[in-house]
Motif scaffolding. Structure first.
Motif, short mmCIF file in Angstrom:
data_model
loop_
_atom_site.label_atom_id
_atom_site.label_comp_id
_atom_site.label_asym_id
_atom_site.label_seq_id
_atom_site.Cartn_x
_atom_site.Cartn_y
_atom_site.Cartn_z
N PRO A 131 -33.21 16.14 44.64
CA PRO A 131 -31.69 15.94 45.18
C PRO A 131 -30.74 16.69 44.08
O PRO A 131 -30.82 16.38 42.80
CB PRO A 131 -31.41 14.68 45.32
CG PRO A 131 -32.73 13.97 45.49
CD PRO A 131 -33.69 14.72 44.73
N GLU A 132 -29.37 17.08 44.46
CA GLU A 132 -28.74 17.54 43.71
C GLU A 132 -27.78 16.21 42.82
O GLU A 132 -28.07 15.35 43.45
CB GLU A 132 -27.33 18.43 44.37
CG GLU A 132 -27.90 19.71 44.84
CD GLU A 132 -26.74 20.34 45.51
OE1 GLU A 132 -25.68 19.94 45.79
OE2 GLU A 132 -26.96 21.38 46.31
N GLY A 133 -27.36 16.57 41.88
CA GLY A 133 -26.68 15.64 40.90
C GLY A 133 -27.74 14.52 40.29
O GLY A 133 -27.32 13.31 39.80
N THR A 134 -28.95 14.82 39.94
CA THR A 134 -29.97 13.99 39.37
C THR A 134 -30.05 14.60 37.90
O THR A 134 -31.24 13.98 37.46
CB THR A 134 -31.34 14.05 40.16
OG1 THR A 134 -31.90 15.46 40.27
CG2 THR A 134 -31.04 13.42 41.51
N GLN A 135 -29.65 15.60 37.51
CA GLN A 135 -29.68 16.13 36.14
C GLN A 135 -29.53 15.08 34.87
O GLN A 135 -28.52 14.25 35.28
CB GLN A 135 -28.90 17.24 35.84
CG GLN A 135 -28.90 18.48 36.61
CD GLN A 135 -28.56 18.41 37.99
OE1 GLN A 135 -27.65 17.34 38.19
NE2 GLN A 135 -28.78 19.32 38.80
N GLY A 136 -30.33 14.84 33.93
CA GLY A 136 -30.25 13.76 33.14
C GLY A 136 -31.00 12.39 33.34
O GLY A 136 -31.20 11.57 32.85
N MET A 137 -31.44 12.27 34.78
CA MET A 137 -31.88 11.20 35.14
C MET A 137 -33.37 11.03 34.62
O MET A 137 -34.12 12.00 34.57
CB MET A 137 -31.98 10.88 36.79
CG MET A 137 -30.43 10.79 37.44
SD MET A 137 -30.53 10.70 39.19
CE MET A 137 -31.31 9.22 39.35
#
Length: 203
Positions: free
Chosen positions: A171-177
């Motif tokens: 999913p988009e917006g998961t960078q750094g998770m």
């Protein structure tokens, strides 16, 4: 109307049959109820979809592991300790914007237990097993998955010789998770191809 208080009208046919068979086996002393409960507990909570979610999360965050999954899913999955009955002969299929993968077992209900746990009831129904092949786009829509007409849908038939794990798109917006947070977004249905991963909560 059934007035018999012993009839549980909320049970579907398959569940009712299983419960009746279990009752007979227990009454005859052939099955220990505690052993049955332990097996169910193991597959629902210990070797259930959380194992598959860990695999997906690692594939999302480690390109080398994703490549290993593509080349030899058996070895890649075994390296994480997820092995066992019904988990042999694994193949990973990766969803992309251009291709969507979904899994069905047209003959029975072959399913990768070590990575997905127990199969959902709908996976075993004749309706899903036949319609997933004939009209996959319509079936996906009923699961809430609406794909662009330009997205090609691959339907993979799971058998005793080969079982599939779908790696959904990250999913988009998961960078750094981290891996644990990513795994929380992975749903069982998304690893069958009949769902999508959850989206991260907006802060």
């Amino acid at each position: 109307m059934h007035d018999d208080p012993h009839i549980d009208n909320e049970l579907d046919d398959m569940t009712a049959r299983v419960r009746a068979l279990e009752t007979i086996l227990v009454e005859k002393g052939l099955v220990d109820p505690a052993a049955v409960d332990a097996i169910i507990e193991t597959y629902e909570h210990k070797v259930g979809p959380r194992n598959g979610a860990a695999i997906v999360a690692r594939a999302w965050s480690e390109p080398d592991f994703a490549d290993w999954l593509r080349e030899d899913a058996n070895e890649a999955i075994a390296s994480m300790g997820f092995v066992g009955r019904q988990g042999e002969h694994m193949v990973a299929r990766f969803n992309t914007p251009d291709e969507h993968n979904m899994v069905v077992c047209t003959l029975c209900s072959c399913y990768p237990w070590p990575v997905l746990g127990l199969p959902p009831t709908w996976y075993k129904t004749p309706a899903y097993r036949s319609r997933a092949v004939r009209e996959p786009r319509a079936v996906l829509k009923e699961f809430g998955v609406t794909l662009p007409e330009t997205t090609h849908i691959n339907v993979w038939d799971s058998t005793a010789e080969i079982r599939y794990l779908v790696i959904p798109e990250r999913p988009e917006g998961t960078q750094g998770m981290d891996a644990a947070a990513l795994a929380d977004l992975v749903t069982r249905d998304s690893m069958i191809g009949c769902g999508q991963p959850l989206r991260p909560e907006t802060p």
